[in-house]
Design a protein around this motif. Structure first.
Motif, short mmCIF file in Angstrom:
data_model
loop_
_atom_site.label_atom_id
_atom_site.label_comp_id
_atom_site.label_asym_id
_atom_site.label_seq_id
_atom_site.Cartn_x
_atom_site.Cartn_y
_atom_site.Cartn_z
N UNK A 182 40.89 29.19 -13.45
CA UNK A 182 39.90 28.54 -12.63
C UNK A 182 40.14 28.20 -11.28
N UNK A 183 41.69 28.08 -10.94
CA UNK A 183 42.04 27.66 -9.60
C UNK A 183 42.00 29.01 -8.73
N UNK A 184 42.28 30.21 -9.41
CA UNK A 184 42.36 31.37 -8.50
C UNK A 184 40.80 31.73 -8.15
N UNK A 185 40.00 31.50 -9.25
CA UNK A 185 38.53 31.79 -9.13
C UNK A 185 37.79 30.92 -8.08
N UNK A 186 38.16 29.76 -8.15
CA UNK A 186 37.79 28.72 -7.27
C UNK A 186 38.01 29.30 -5.98
N UNK A 187 39.38 29.43 -5.73
CA UNK A 187 39.72 29.94 -4.23
C UNK A 187 39.02 31.16 -3.66
N UNK A 188 38.68 31.97 -4.50
CA UNK A 188 37.92 33.35 -4.18
C UNK A 188 36.44 32.86 -3.90
N UNK A 189 35.86 31.96 -4.60
CA UNK A 189 34.56 31.43 -4.19
C UNK A 189 34.51 30.92 -2.75
N UNK A 190 35.49 30.05 -2.48
CA UNK A 190 35.77 29.23 -1.25
C UNK A 190 35.97 30.37 -0.18
N UNK A 191 36.61 31.22 -0.44
CA UNK A 191 37.44 32.36 0.61
C UNK A 191 35.83 33.16 0.92
N UNK A 192 35.07 33.35 0.23
CA UNK A 192 33.86 34.25 0.42
C UNK A 192 32.48 33.28 0.74
N UNK A 193 32.67 32.28 1.03
CA UNK A 193 31.71 31.18 1.30
C UNK A 193 30.44 31.31 0.17
N UNK A 194 30.93 31.47 -0.97
CA UNK A 194 30.01 31.49 -2.18
C UNK A 194 29.08 32.85 -2.14
#
Length: 420
Positions: free
Chosen positions: A171-183
């Motif tokens: 979940x932590x990695x996935x959350x950071x991917x979302x943040x990096x791509x601005x959703x």
């Protein structure tokens, strides 16, 4: 996978003792006609028709008529035909329907009738009910985590060691991917497939089914929903409403449209996902709960070939099933469409014809074999389970019920379905 129509179990109760199909064994040309029912996509229909043509070329006295349906209508149609005494000679079913159909005396015992000597014997057992071989597995699937490594790495993250990663790490990695791509690209997509919950429960030493009842504790079901809620609340993945819009069609998966870095799908869907994304995707073991000794991975027959107990064309039907599972020519046509073949000789013969994605699946399955949980055949009534679980899960994710209330309702309804 899409929902299985609950009407199947009800209709099966009315199965007639009438012989299936027409009394006329042959068509006007003096050939034996075998009706073969199956479901799927247009692509599967084309592959199947090609395999049928090859079989007919090798067996000029037999005609095979493909009775094709889409998934949504398949079981309703099959149950109606079966109840009317007009069951197809050869029927495709999946694991949740095996106990139901075998228990209604709908399926023939194929012990000694189809050559199974070269098939994976552990997988073959998954076609047995009460010691009788009612079904021949078409091939096998796993339910892994699938990852687009490039998307993860582009977000400055690393794909972890899948033998040791946890749900929190995922979940932590996935959350950071979302943040990096601005959703614009989600870290992960998720689904409500019972296979997901089955894996999750196995990590806690629990079985989905035990003694013909739900074997999971109320707490495990609630913990699974808490996991899904955490994916949503942290924006590691989309909201329940947004996931609902993507549907359950693999062609519309976020992975297939490059809108997600992670997602869980059946292994035989990797080729479709890879083709849709135009990028390289890899398979991983599912993350584990803290302290879990297993990821809960298991192999499952993609589906089965079965033969009606009332067919008057048993010899021809048996030849057709034997061809589908044992003939390299059939394997070269169908490839992994119905899961990777359970016949190692067929796999060896077609290995060079498999797509790069299928090659990955083959390697992945070989790598996890020593870790797999035994294949368990769900009890009667389990065909309703996907619908029951989805209703309960949606009630939680859409804030219509508390996890406590939904878990109690799920277990009550699920166990009631299993005792019908």
């Amino acid at each position: 996978m899409k929902r299985i129509l609950a009407a199947t179990a009800v209709t099966l109760v009315a199965i007639s003792a009438t012989a299936c199909g027409s009394d006329d064994d042959s068509d006007s040309g003096g050939k034996t006609k075998v009706v073969f029912s199956y479901w799927g996509s247009d692509a599967r229909q084309k592959l199947t028709e090609s395999a049928i043509a090859t079989f007919e070329g090798k067996n000029p006295t037999i005609d095979v008529e493909g009775d094709f349906s889409d998934w949504d209508s398949y079981y309703e149609k099959l149950a109606t035909k079966t109840a009317a005494g007009d069951a197809p000679d050869v029927m495709s079913i999946e694991i949740r329907g095996l106990a139901e159909y075998a228990g209604r005396a709908t399926l023939a015992d194929l012990t000694g009738k189809v050559n199974t000597a070269d098939l994976d014997q552990d997988v073959l057992k998954a076609g047995q009910v009460d010691g009788k071989q009612y079904a021949i597995p078409t091939g096998v699937n796993a339910f892994p985590m699938i990852v687009n490594r490039a998307t993860v790495e582009k977000a400055g993250q690393k794909v972890p060691d899948d033998t040791a990663w946890t749900w929190d790490e995922y979940i932590s990695i996935a959350q950071k991917v979302t943040e990096k791509n601005d959703g614009k690209v989600w870290g992960t997509e998720y689904n409500e497939n019972p296979a997901f919950l089955q894996l999750f429960a196995a990590q806690r030493g629990e079985q989905f089914y035990k003694d013909d009842k739900i074997g999971m504790s109320e707490q495990t079901v609630k913990d699974w929903w808490i996991l899904l809620q955490k994916i949503i609340s942290t924006k590691a993945g989309p909201s329940a409403a947004q996931m609902l819009e993507t549907g359950t069609n693999v062609d519309q998966a976020l992975l297939a449209t490059n809108a997600s870095a992670f997602g869980s799908w059946w292994s035989n869907q990797l080729t479709t996902l890879s083709k849709g994304s135009g990028q390289e995707l890899d398979l991983l073991r599912m993350p584990k709960a803290e302290g879990a000794t297993t990821a809960g991975m298991f192999l499952q027959p993609a589906m089965y070939y079965t033969i009606s107990s009332k067919t008057e064309k048993a010899d021809a039907a048996q030849k057709f099933v034997d061809f589908l599972v044992n003939d390299p020519e059939a394997g070269a046509i169908l490839l992994s469409d119905r899961g990777l073949p359970t016949n190692p000789k067929v796999v060896a013969a077609i290995k060079d014809k498999l797509t790069p994605a299928d090659q990955k699946v083959l390697t992945f399955i070989d790598s996890i074999r020593s870790e797999l949980s035994p294949i368990a055949i769900p009890p009667k009534g389990s065909m309703e389970m996907e619908d029951i679980l989805k209703r309960a899960t949606d009630s939680v994710l859409f804030d219509k019920a508390t996890a406590d209330d939904a878990a109690k309702a799920f277990l009550t309804e699920a166990n009631a379905a299993l005792t019908k």
